[in-house]
Scaffold this motif. Structure first.
Motif, PDB file in Angstrom:
ATOM      1  N   ASP A   1     -15.585 -12.138  -2.366  1.00 26.61           N
ATOM      2  CA  ASP A   1     -15.689 -13.614  -2.669  1.00 26.61           C
ATOM      3  C   ASP A   1     -14.034 -14.098  -2.935  1.00 26.61           C
ATOM      4  N   PHE A   2     -13.264 -13.257  -3.465  1.00 24.30           N
ATOM      5  CA  PHE A   2     -12.141 -13.863  -3.387  1.00 24.30           C
ATOM      6  C   PHE A   2     -11.023 -14.042  -2.310  1.00 24.30           C
ATOM      7  N   LEU A   3     -11.364 -13.114  -1.296  1.00 20.28           N
ATOM      8  CA  LEU A   3     -10.634 -13.555   0.178  1.00 20.28           C
ATOM      9  C   LEU A   3     -11.624 -14.446   0.724  1.00 20.28           C
ATOM     10  N   ASP A   4     -12.639 -14.686   0.686  1.00 22.03           N
ATOM     11  CA  ASP A   4     -13.342 -15.888   1.199  1.00 22.03           C
ATOM     12  C   ASP A   4     -13.173 -17.086   0.703  1.00 22.03           C
ATOM     13  N   LYS A   5     -12.780 -17.402  -0.587  1.00 22.15           N
ATOM     14  CA  LYS A   5     -12.237 -18.443  -1.310  1.00 22.15           C
ATOM     15  C   LYS A   5     -11.034 -18.854  -0.644  1.00 22.15           C
ATOM     16  N   LYS A   6     -10.156 -18.116  -0.357  1.00 18.80           N
ATOM     17  CA  LYS A   6      -8.687 -18.149   0.181  1.00 18.80           C
ATOM     18  C   LYS A   6      -8.660 -18.528   1.589  1.00 18.80           C
ATOM     19  N   PHE A   7      -9.562 -17.760   2.382  1.00 20.07           N
ATOM     20  CA  PHE A   7      -9.262 -17.628   3.805  1.00 20.07           C
ATOM     21  C   PHE A   7     -10.491 -17.867   4.776  1.00 20.07           C
ATOM     22  N   ALA A   8     -11.577 -18.343   4.276  1.00 17.12           N
ATOM     23  CA  ALA A   8     -12.835 -18.699   5.189  1.00 17.12           C
ATOM     24  C   ALA A   8     -12.551 -19.758   5.799  1.00 17.12           C
ATOM     25  N   SER A   9     -12.847 -19.783   7.242  1.00 15.08           N
ATOM     26  CA  SER A   9     -12.606 -20.880   8.118  1.00 15.08           C
ATOM     27  C   SER A   9     -13.636 -20.548   9.190  1.00 15.08           C
ATOM     28  N   LYS A  10     -13.800 -21.523  10.168  1.00 16.63           N
ATOM     29  CA  LYS A  10     -14.579 -21.622  11.387  1.00 16.63           C
ATOM     30  C   LYS A  10     -13.894 -20.509  12.383  1.00 16.63           C
ATOM     31  N   ASP A  11     -12.384 -20.281  12.141  1.00 21.36           N
ATOM     32  CA  ASP A  11     -11.744 -19.464  13.121  1.00 21.36           C
ATOM     33  C   ASP A  11     -11.582 -18.248  12.561  1.00 21.36           C
ATOM     34  N   ALA A  12     -12.345 -17.158  13.048  1.00 21.01           N
ATOM     35  CA  ALA A  12     -12.505 -15.651  12.609  1.00 21.01           C
ATOM     36  C   ALA A  12     -11.132 -15.172  12.720  1.00 21.01           C
ATOM     37  N   ALA A  13     -10.287 -15.400  13.648  1.00 25.67           N
ATOM     38  CA  ALA A  13      -9.161 -14.848  14.150  1.00 25.67           C
ATOM     39  C   ALA A  13      -8.101 -15.296  13.031  1.00 25.67           C
ATOM     40  N   LYS A  14      -8.273 -16.663  12.915  1.00 24.46           N
ATOM     41  CA  LYS A  14      -7.273 -17.459  11.901  1.00 24.46           C
ATOM     42  C   LYS A  14      -7.481 -16.665  10.510  1.00 24.46           C
ATOM     43  N   SER A  15      -8.632 -16.435   9.836  1.00 29.69           N
ATOM     44  CA  SER A  15      -8.986 -16.167   8.628  1.00 29.69           C
ATOM     45  C   SER A  15      -8.387 -14.403   8.725  1.00 29.69           C
ATOM     46  N   LYS A  16      -8.734 -13.728   9.687  1.00 29.18           N
ATOM     47  CA  LYS A  16      -8.129 -12.394   9.643  1.00 29.18           C
ATOM     48  C   LYS A  16      -6.699 -12.290   9.542  1.00 29.18           C
ATOM     49  N   ALA A  17      -5.961 -13.223  10.341  1.00 31.14           N
ATOM     50  CA  ALA A  17      -4.561 -13.163  10.293  1.00 31.14           C
ATOM     51  C   ALA A  17      -3.995 -13.653   8.799  1.00 31.14           C
ATOM     52  N   LYS A  18      -4.539 -14.612   8.517  1.00 31.17           N
ATOM     53  CA  LYS A  18      -4.143 -14.934   7.137  1.00 31.17           C
ATOM     54  C   LYS A  18      -4.214 -13.935   5.986  1.00 31.17           C
ATOM     55  N   ALA A  19      -5.597 -13.087   5.890  1.00 31.99           N
ATOM     56  CA  ALA A  19      -5.920 -12.044   5.012  1.00 31.99           C
ATOM     57  C   ALA A  19      -5.110 -11.102   5.355  1.00 31.99           C
ATOM     58  N   SER A  20      -4.316 -10.767   6.219  1.00 33.71           N
ATOM     59  CA  SER A  20      -3.876  -9.391   6.687  1.00 33.71           C
ATOM     60  C   SER A  20      -2.582  -9.339   5.700  1.00 33.71           C
ATOM     61  N   LYS A  21      -2.086  -9.993   4.801  1.00 35.11           N
ATOM     62  CA  LYS A  21      -1.030  -9.736   3.857  1.00 35.11           C
ATOM     63  C   LYS A  21      -1.705  -8.882   2.760  1.00 35.11           C
ATOM     64  N   TYR A  22      -2.996  -8.931   2.662  1.00 33.70           N
ATOM     65  CA  TYR A  22      -3.741  -7.882   2.029  1.00 33.70           C
ATOM     66  C   TYR A  22      -3.956  -6.550   2.490  1.00 33.70           C
ATOM     67  N   TYR A  23      -3.786  -6.246   3.673  1.00 34.89           N
ATOM     68  CA  TYR A  23      -4.165  -5.083   4.199  1.00 34.89           C
ATOM     69  C   TYR A  23      -3.080  -4.577   4.711  1.00 34.89           C
ATOM     70  N   ASN A  24      -2.907  -3.250   5.365  1.00 34.15           N
ATOM     71  CA  ASN A  24      -1.642  -2.792   5.972  1.00 34.15           C
ATOM     72  C   ASN A  24      -2.242  -1.737   7.043  1.00 34.15           C
ATOM     73  N   HIS A  25      -1.921  -1.728   8.199  1.00 36.10           N
ATOM     74  CA  HIS A  25      -1.973  -0.611   9.353  1.00 36.10           C
ATOM     75  C   HIS A  25      -3.209  -0.977  10.098  1.00 36.10           C
ATOM     76  N   ASP A  26      -4.289  -1.305   9.270  1.00 35.44           N
ATOM     77  CA  ASP A  26      -5.727  -1.515  10.086  1.00 35.44           C
ATOM     78  C   ASP A  26      -6.508  -2.531   9.156  1.00 35.44           C
ATOM     79  N   HIS A  27      -7.924  -2.199   9.539  1.00 37.95           N
ATOM     80  CA  HIS A  27      -8.503  -3.259   8.648  1.00 37.95           C
ATOM     81  C   HIS A  27      -9.281  -2.978   7.472  1.00 37.95           C
TER      82      HIS A  27
END
Length: 551
Positions: free
Chosen positions: A493-519
């Motif tokens: 829910d936290f991540l959706d609130k910050k990064f959900a969008s119609k563009d999945a690639a864009k959402s994943k890219a923005k959320a990547s700062k919360y991840y490292n190395h892989d998904h």
């Protein structure tokens, strides 16, 4: 636990080469061939599989010989391929191989009488001064005296003057049958005649309760104890030591220490009996056992809890790499357990992050890590249980992490690809229920955490695994009433609130700062997010552990 059909996997390379295992792509076990014991053909096979008596001897070092039946060495091959294990397989864990070797000479189906006539002569010939012999046998002694197939029965009790004479159809000879105690006397006398040291040990307990609600203790205990006292031989009451442990368990836990019937043990039961045997020797006050004790090791219970402080409860954090990772480099991979100091108040509680990267529920248990948690628990402690990322993997590949999907009380035997060993694999929910049951047994509080979300964004929203893992977690919650923190959806829910969008690639890219190395694996920022989700969830369910959080 329901009594289950014993199954074995025939290796199928096409099934284990996949990088991830789909929920409906389990290896297909097949029915296990029935083990035939105490017949000429099975004895011949067993003699090929077992070490020749005395063959493990190194130089002048002594040998510890184990004399028993299927509860000590199960199956013709003794390798667990029928889901049953004898405790003798694990006995060497408690003895220093640099000082003494352990030979499991037991065989399924044997009684004191048939072992003495069929297998004992070769063992007796191998004995040397300074050796040790544990005699723990008797489960099969209450049988027919002269039947065609086995002819293994003995006269109950210890009377040295009772005997029955008849024709032994199995051996095709005239035969004399003596009392249980007489056969024990024969072993003792012949062991001593060789200059070796006898130890009499009572039988392993059965899955049977008496009217007092406790595990039944068989009369063989009193008979063996009597012979030991009369002959001046060390006696270890294995029946009582393991029986007391089973009495302390829940009925469900007691039952899974057996497999397939009420006598033969699972891996859990065999390991318990092996430890009980070692503890019985180690804790004995008999001075005759001192030389053997000097050759023992690993008797002390392994345990975590080095961070414990007097007057404070402990919270143990279990899980995989999403809980404990390298946790060093600012730009590296971090598990949320490394950030426990953000949420727990050190003035009120101590914590220990005992998670391990790459582990599933099965391998965390198999590696002995859960045992260390269990042994460390004290009333008032807490255990956070969070697994899942590695559980639905191939069951029998080199890592062997996979479990059966779902929460059914079920299991199968599989052959592991890496080393050819056999392993009973249970469902995801079964392992979680075991952890929960173990924690409660110790007077501590288990808290189930759902797995952390992955950086996948189907349709532009964070991936939710509510139809698989979260469904299984909630089924376990319903079955056990355990406290549950849905970290998966709180962080989601936290991540959706910050990064959900119609563009999945864009959402994943923005959320990547919360991840490292892989998904899957988180950065330090992502680890802090998940730690805060744990704290939020504890407060939302009004957990007692929430009282130990920072304000």
């Amino acid at each position: 636990m329901k009594k289950l059909l014993l199954l074995i996997l025939i290796s199928n390379s096409s099934l284990v080469t996949a990088l991830a295992q789909e929920f409906d792509n389990l290896p297909t076990p097949v029915t296990e061939e029935k083990v035939i014991d105490n017949t000429p053909d099975s004895i011949a096979k067993a003699l090929e599989a077992r070490p020749a008596p005395g063959s493990t001897r190194v130089g002048d070092r002594p040998v510890l010989f184990l004399i028993g039946n299927s509860t000590m060495r199960n199956g013709t091959l003794g390798n667990g391929n029928n889901g049953q294990w004898g405790w003798g397989y694990f006995a060497n864990k408690y003895f220093d191989g640099r000082k003494i070797s352990v030979e499991n000479q037991a065989l399924g189906g044997m009684s004191t009488r048939t072992f003495y006539t069929d297998l004992w002569p070769a063992v007796r010939q191998a004995l040397k001064p300074g050796d040790w012999v544990i005699v723990s046998i008797g489960h099969n002694d209450s049988a027919d005296f002269f039947d065609k197939k086995r002819a293994r029965g003995v006269i109950p009790g210890v009377d040295p003057d009772t005997m029955v004479v008849g024709f032994n159809e199995r051996r095709q000879v005239n035969d004399t049958v003596y009392s249980y105690g007489t056969y024990l006397r024969k072993y003792v006398a012949e062991i001593r005649a060789a200059g070796a040291n006898p130890i009499l040990m009572s039988l392993t307990p059965r899955d049977a309760y008496g009217q007092d609600g406790k595990i039944v203790r068989k009369p063989h205990t009193q008979w063996a104890a009597y012979i030991a006292a009369v002959e001046g031989v060390p006696f270890v009451d294995l029946n009582e030591i393991s029986g007391a442990k089973l009495d302390s368990y829940s009925r469900w836990k007691e039952q899974y220490h057996f497999f397939g019937d009420h006598i033969h043990t699972s891996l859990f039961g065999a390991e318990m009996n092996a430890r009980s045997a070692a503890e019985g020797i180690w804790n004995s006050q008999n001075p005759q056992l001192e030389p053997l004790k000097a050759m023992m090791l690993n008797v002390a219970l392994p345990a975590y809890g080095q961070n414990r402080e007097a007057g404070k409860p402990m919270v143990f954090i279990t899980g995989d790499s999403t809980v404990k990772n390298k946790d060093k480099d600012e730009d590296g991979m971090w598990g949320w357990g490394s950030q426990a100091g953000l949420i727990f108040d050190p003035a009120k509680i101590c914590w220990e992050n005992v998670a391990m990267a790459g582990r599933s529920t099965k391998t965390y248990l198999r590696d002995g890590r859960w045992e260390r948690v269990y042994n460390a628990l004290q009333p008032g402690d807490f255990v956070l249980i969070q697994f899942g990322h590695n559980d639905i993997s191939p069951i029998n590949d080199k890592k062997g992490r996979g479990v059966i999907p779902g929460t059914a009380d079920t299991c199968h035997v599989y052959k592991m690809e890496e080393d050819g060993r056999y392993e009973v694999v249970y469902s995801f929910g079964w392992y979680l229920r075991k952890f929960i049951d173990d924690v409660r047994e110790k007077g501590a509080t288990p808290i189930l955490l759902s797995l952390t979300p992955r950086n996948e964004w189907p349709g532009g929203r964070i991936e939710r695994r509510n139809d698989s893992y979260i469904k299984w977690y909630r089924e376990v919650v319903e079955q056990t009433g355990v406290e549950f923190v849905d970290v998966h959806n709180i962080s989601g829910d936290f991540l959706d609130k910050k990064f959900a969008s119609k563009d999945a690639a864009k959402s994943k890219a923005k959320a990547s700062k919360y991840y490292n190395h892989d998904h899957t694996h988180t950065s330090k920022l992502g680890a802090q997010m998940n730690a805060r989700s744990v704290a939020q969830g504890l407060r939302e369910i009004h957990s007692e552990l929430a009282n130990y959080l920072k304000k």
